[in-house]
Design an enzyme around this catalytic site. Structure first.
Site, PDB file in Angstrom:
ATOM      1  NE  ARG A  80      -2.428  -1.152   3.515  1.00  0.00           N
ATOM      2  CZ  ARG A  80      -1.870  -0.358   4.410  1.00  0.00           C
ATOM      3  NH1 ARG A  80      -1.920   0.957   4.257  1.00  0.00           N
ATOM      4  NH2 ARG A  80      -1.297  -0.846   5.483  1.00  0.00           N
ATOM      5  CE1 TYR A 208       1.779  -7.367  -4.145  1.00  0.00           C
ATOM      6  CE2 TYR A 208       0.982  -6.343  -2.138  1.00  0.00           C
ATOM      7  CZ  TYR A 208       1.633  -7.388  -2.786  1.00  0.00           C
ATOM      8  OH  TYR A 208       2.119  -8.448  -2.053  1.00  0.00           O
ATOM      9  CE  LYS A 217      -6.409  -3.628   4.460  1.00  0.00           C
ATOM     10  NZ  LYS A 217      -6.521  -4.005   5.854  1.00  0.00           N
ATOM     11  CG  HIS A 237      -7.231  -2.894  10.019  1.00  0.00           C
ATOM     12  ND1 HIS A 237      -5.927  -2.488  10.204  1.00  0.00           N
ATOM     13  CD2 HIS A 237      -7.176  -3.897   9.119  1.00  0.00           C
ATOM     14  CE1 HIS A 237      -5.118  -3.227   9.443  1.00  0.00           C
ATOM     15  NE2 HIS A 237      -5.858  -4.091   8.786  1.00  0.00           N
ATOM     16  CB  SER A 259      -0.846  -3.361   8.055  1.00  0.00           C
ATOM     17  OG  SER A 259      -1.995  -2.611   7.720  1.00  0.00           O
ATOM     18  CB  CYS A 261       0.416  -6.015  14.082  1.00  0.00           C
ATOM     19  SG  CYS A 261       1.621  -4.724  13.694  1.00  0.00           S
ATOM     20  CG  ASP A 286      -7.517  -7.096   6.839  1.00  0.00           C
ATOM     21  OD1 ASP A 286      -6.581  -6.872   7.622  1.00  0.00           O
ATOM     22  OD2 ASP A 286      -7.739  -6.397   5.838  1.00  0.00           O
ATOM     23  NE  ARG A 375      -0.027  -8.604   2.679  1.00  0.00           N
ATOM     24  CZ  ARG A 375      -0.592  -8.186   3.820  1.00  0.00           C
ATOM     25  NH1 ARG A 375      -1.704  -8.735   4.250  1.00  0.00           N
ATOM     26  NH2 ARG A 375      -0.048  -7.227   4.530  1.00  0.00           N
TER      27      ARG A 375
HETATM   28  P1  GTP Z   1      -2.586  -7.442   7.543  1.00  0.00           P
HETATM   29  O1  GTP Z   1      -3.097  -8.503   6.626  1.00  0.00           O
HETATM   30  O2  GTP Z   1      -1.438  -6.664   6.957  1.00  0.00           O
HETATM   31  O3  GTP Z   1      -3.636  -6.530   8.069  1.00  0.00           O
HETATM   32  O4  GTP Z   1      -1.826  -8.168   8.756  1.00  0.00           O
HETATM   33  P2  GTP Z   1      -2.248  -9.121   9.981  1.00  0.00           P
HETATM   34  O5  GTP Z   1      -2.506  -8.283  11.189  1.00  0.00           O
HETATM   35  O6  GTP Z   1      -3.282 -10.106   9.596  1.00  0.00           O
HETATM   36  O7  GTP Z   1      -0.846  -9.857  10.284  1.00  0.00           O
HETATM   37  P3  GTP Z   1      -0.447 -11.395  10.245  1.00  0.00           P
HETATM   38  O8  GTP Z   1      -1.275 -12.257  11.148  1.00  0.00           O
HETATM   39  O9  GTP Z   1      -0.375 -11.817   8.844  1.00  0.00           O
HETATM   40  O10 GTP Z   1       1.026 -11.359  10.872  1.00  0.00           O
HETATM   41  C1  GTP Z   1       2.077 -10.632  10.326  1.00  0.00           C
HETATM   42  C2  GTP Z   1       3.410 -11.119  10.845  1.00  0.00           C
HETATM   43  O11 GTP Z   1       3.436 -11.156  12.267  1.00  0.00           O
HETATM   44  C3  GTP Z   1       3.745 -12.526  10.358  1.00  0.00           C
HETATM   45  O12 GTP Z   1       5.072 -12.545   9.897  1.00  0.00           O
HETATM   46  C4  GTP Z   1       3.575 -13.376  11.575  1.00  0.00           C
HETATM   47  O13 GTP Z   1       4.404 -14.504  11.559  1.00  0.00           O
HETATM   48  C5  GTP Z   1       3.876 -12.417  12.733  1.00  0.00           C
HETATM   49  N1  GTP Z   1       3.116 -12.777  13.954  1.00  0.00           N
HETATM   50  C6  GTP Z   1       1.785 -13.025  14.018  1.00  0.00           C
HETATM   51  N2  GTP Z   1       1.403 -13.354  15.281  1.00  0.00           N
HETATM   52  C7  GTP Z   1       2.518 -13.306  16.035  1.00  0.00           C
HETATM   53  C8  GTP Z   1       2.777 -13.537  17.432  1.00  0.00           C
HETATM   54  O14 GTP Z   1       1.898 -13.867  18.229  1.00  0.00           O
HETATM   55  N3  GTP Z   1       4.072 -13.376  17.851  1.00  0.00           N
HETATM   56  C9  GTP Z   1       5.065 -13.014  16.988  1.00  0.00           C
HETATM   57  N4  GTP Z   1       6.289 -12.880  17.487  1.00  0.00           N
HETATM   58  N5  GTP Z   1       4.860 -12.798  15.665  1.00  0.00           N
HETATM   59  C10 GTP Z   1       3.609 -12.933  15.196  1.00  0.00           C
HETATM   60  C1  SPV Z   2      -3.034  -4.314   5.314  1.00  0.00           C
HETATM   61  O1  SPV Z   2      -2.047  -3.676   4.883  1.00  0.00           O
HETATM   62  O2  SPV Z   2      -3.582  -4.038   6.397  1.00  0.00           O
HETATM   63  C2  SPV Z   2      -3.569  -5.450   4.540  1.00  0.00           C
HETATM   64  C3  SPV Z   2      -2.995  -5.744   3.217  1.00  0.00           C
HETATM   65  O3  SPV Z   2      -4.475  -6.111   5.009  1.00  0.00           O
HETATM   66  S1  SPV Z   2      -3.643  -4.735   1.959  1.00  0.00           S
HETATM   67  O4  SPV Z   2      -4.890  -5.338   1.484  1.00  0.00           O
HETATM   68  O5  SPV Z   2      -2.659  -4.676   0.866  1.00  0.00           O
HETATM   69  O6  SPV Z   2      -3.909  -3.398   2.439  1.00  0.00           O
HETATM   70 MN    MN Z   3      -5.152  -5.328   7.021  1.00  0.00          MN
END
Ligand code: GTP
Ligand code: SPV
Ligand code: MN
Length: 597
Positions: A80, A208, A217, A237, A259, A261, A286, A375
């Protein structure tokens, strides 16, 4: 002279409003042909074949990964772009200091100049979609016009796309208009513009994720948050997850983390071995649309029907459900490839990349094999933990709302807000280290209220007022919490094991909602005492647990002052109640700060 565009489908006759808009866009963009998407599997496969023939989509090993494809986006188009994302309201103050702003007239002029003739030689795809279960009163529809077949494939996996959506639009008589073109992918000619007052979006120059899949979003957060304020609900979110205890009792929790996290991971969590009989059900990973119900509780639907999830770090140990979900019928964007044509990314314990995400021979000295923001796109129904209420028209009742961030220091593992208003302050005060989900520096702590900094379609001051108002309407509001899985020790190691073990924290959260778990009152809210949290079998050093549950009044005083300075940016529009709540928080923390000197 361009030839007259061909309407290839009878779908065009379903909605006069949609076809009039399609004609208007075609006159501006001059496509070679127009294709109305019906959303069928046959259509998906035929588009896939077309992209494979054009070498834009690369089939992965079909024995090990049936139906899986690799897509490589332009190397300058991998995340983004917040600095190029605008909210265009008539009054600048309505967009607020939290958004980039242009007047609608200027933004339309600028975008229409970019769109003029941009689809010459290309197909214009009409993508009708429904955000939310097709029969839910809470769902909202849109139409994305795009010249990217890759976007169409993603929209099919991420939304309820095609004929049923168009039929609902014809019934509703209202839809969000999203116009998208990849243009020439020149980052200098890339903008994502939102017109909440007109329920429309114009996105140019990126193919993307959140820039291009306009249902996600752009619609389900930025435009929807605006609609939600006028209609009395919240577009957030947030993941939505159901936690079932061994007695069969299910509690739903919605969590807002910025994002990359941990939302997808928490939404698909696998209980640790010692949690026999516990089950976790994914409703969404999400976005949550939250509505006050007739019974005074808050109800959530997931407007999406698929996941666009972070690939790196996904493996059988961290997230078995996601790992199994993406074994078939998945589009991988920007991952590496092994010698036997399997997808590969950092965090996979087996296999070896030979080609990196840009299609070059893999050379570790040049960076990772998979882009950090690579992704997977996959239908939610493939998730082994898919909740049977994921399609429930009225959603699921929410017991707890949880904010979180990625904080090396300061924020404890978990704490509970004193009440709804205090919870709104906790959400407004969220800060987190930036990640690869957006272009720019990674690892820099920034304010990200409610994890909505990039996604709120209007002035945060009005948004916080709205949050306060929604809470006031709820007879049984969810309890509000804050978590931090990312606290580090001096050596930079995570203090908390995270992933499946996060269930231990969710358990405390749910028990707090039921009134059956202990807590200690601190200056920032209620924290579990070490004995209130189940850490049996974790092998966590007592000192680590103590650090995870520490509130340092000196650091928090500085933090609250920082939050205060940030809130000041919103001036007169900031709700007085939030200001008052911050003043109280500061007073509480000062009362526990040892006098200096
Ligand atoms: P968006 O799709 O961008 O909104 O992200 P999201 O909040 O769904 O994040 P996602 O669950 O994909 O996690 C992103 C990164 O954080 C990955 O590389 C995970 O491996 C890492 N991660 C997720 N949960 C944990 C956790 O409990 N501990 C740690 N140390 N890392 C974590
Ligand atoms: C984020 O960045 O919070 C996402 C991925 O979930 S995107 O759809 O590219 O914004
Ligand atoms: Mn997101």
């Amino acid at each position: 002279m361009a030839t007259a565009p061909q309407h290839l489908s009878t779908l065009a006759s379903l909605s006069r409003e949609v076809s009039a808009w399609v004609d208007e866009v075609a006159t501006l963009t001059l496509p070679d042909s127009i294709y109305w998407c019906d959303g069928s599997d046959a259509e998906f496969q035929s588009l896939e074949r077309k992209l494979i023939a054009a070498k834009e989509l690369l089939p992965l090993d079909q024995q090990t990964h049936p139906g899986c494809m690799l897509y490589r986006s332009d190397p300058t188009d991998v995340a983004r772009v917040e600095h190029l994302t605008f909210v265009c309201t008539k009054q600048r103050e309505d967009a607020g200091p939290n958004n980039h702003w242009l007047s609608p007239a200027q933004a339309h002029r600028q975008m229409d100049d970019l769109f003029r003739g941009c689809m010459r030689g290309r197909t214009l795809y009409v993508v009708p979609y429904c955000m939310g279960p097709i029969d839910s009163p809470y769902s909202r529809c849109g139409v994305e016009i795009t010249d990217s077949a890759y976007v169409v494939l993603n929209m099919k996996l991420m939304t309820r796309m095609g004929r049923p959506a168009l039929e609902r639009i014809a019934r509703d008589g209202k839809f969000v208009k999203g116009l998208h073109s990849t243009g020439d992918l020149n980052p200098e000619r890339r903008f994502i513009m939102h017109f909440p007052e007109e329920l429309s979006i114009k996105s140019f120059g990126s193919g993307y994720g959140g820039n291009a899949l306009l249902g996600k979003k752009c619609h389900a957060l930025r435009i929807a948050s605006w609609q939600a304020r006028t209609e009395g609900w919240l577009a957030e979110h947030m993941l939505i997850v159901g936690i079932e205890n061994p007695q069969g009792e299910v509690h739903y929790v919605a969590c807002a983390f910025p994002s990359a996290c941990g939302k997808t991971n928490l939404a698909m969590l696998i209980p640790p071995a010692s949690y026999a009989g516990w089950k976790v059900w994914t409703v969404g990973d999400d976005i949550a649309w939250l509505h006050p119900g007739k019974d005074g509780r808050l109800y959530a639907i997931n407007p999406e029907s698929g996941y666009f999830g972070v690939v790196p770090g996904t493996n059988a140990k961290t997230n078995r459900n996601a790992f199994d979900t993406i074994r078939k019928d998945t589009i991988f964007t920007n991952v590496g490839v092994t010698a036997d044509n399997q997808p590969w990314w950092e965090g996979l314990p087996e296999g070896e990349p030979v080609v990196d995400w840009q299609g070059q021979p893999y050379d570790p000295s040049k960076g990772p094999a998979a882009h950090p923001n690579s992704r997977f796109t996959v239908a939610a129904k493939q998730n082994p933990a898919y909740s049977k209420l994921a399609d429930a028209p009225n959603g699921v009742p929410i017991s707890a709302l949880v904010f979180g961030g990625r904080r090396r220091t300061l924020a404890p593992l978990v704490y509970q807000a004193r009440n709804w208003l205090h919870g709104v302050l906790v959400g407004a005060g969220v800060a987190s280290e930036t990640t690869a989900a957006a272009t720019g520096a990674v690892g820099v702590v920034r304010r990200d209220p409610m994890a909505m900094k990039p996604f709120a379609g209007y002035n945060f001051a009005d948004y916080w007022s709205h949050w306060i108002n929604v809470g006031a309407k709820l007879k049984s509001p969810p309890q509000i919490f804050h978590v931090n899985w990312f606290r580090q020790d001096q050596g930079g190691k995570f203090l908390w094991p995270g992933f499946g073990e996060n269930l231990r924290v969710l358990r405390w959260i749910i028990d707090r909602c039921k009134g059956s778990a202990g807590a200690q009152e601190t200056a920032i809210g209620y924290l579990p005492a070490a004995s209130d949290l189940d850490t049996q079998g974790l092998g966590l050093a007592p000192a680590a647990l103590e650090e995870l549950l520490t509130v340092d009044p000196g650091l928090w005083k500085t933090e609250f002052e920082g939050i205060g300075a940030y809130l000041e940016e919103f001036g007169e529009r900031l709700p007085q109640a939030l200001k008052g709540e911050l003043a109280q928080a500061l007073r509480r923390v000062q009362a526990t700060t040892p006098a200096a000197g």
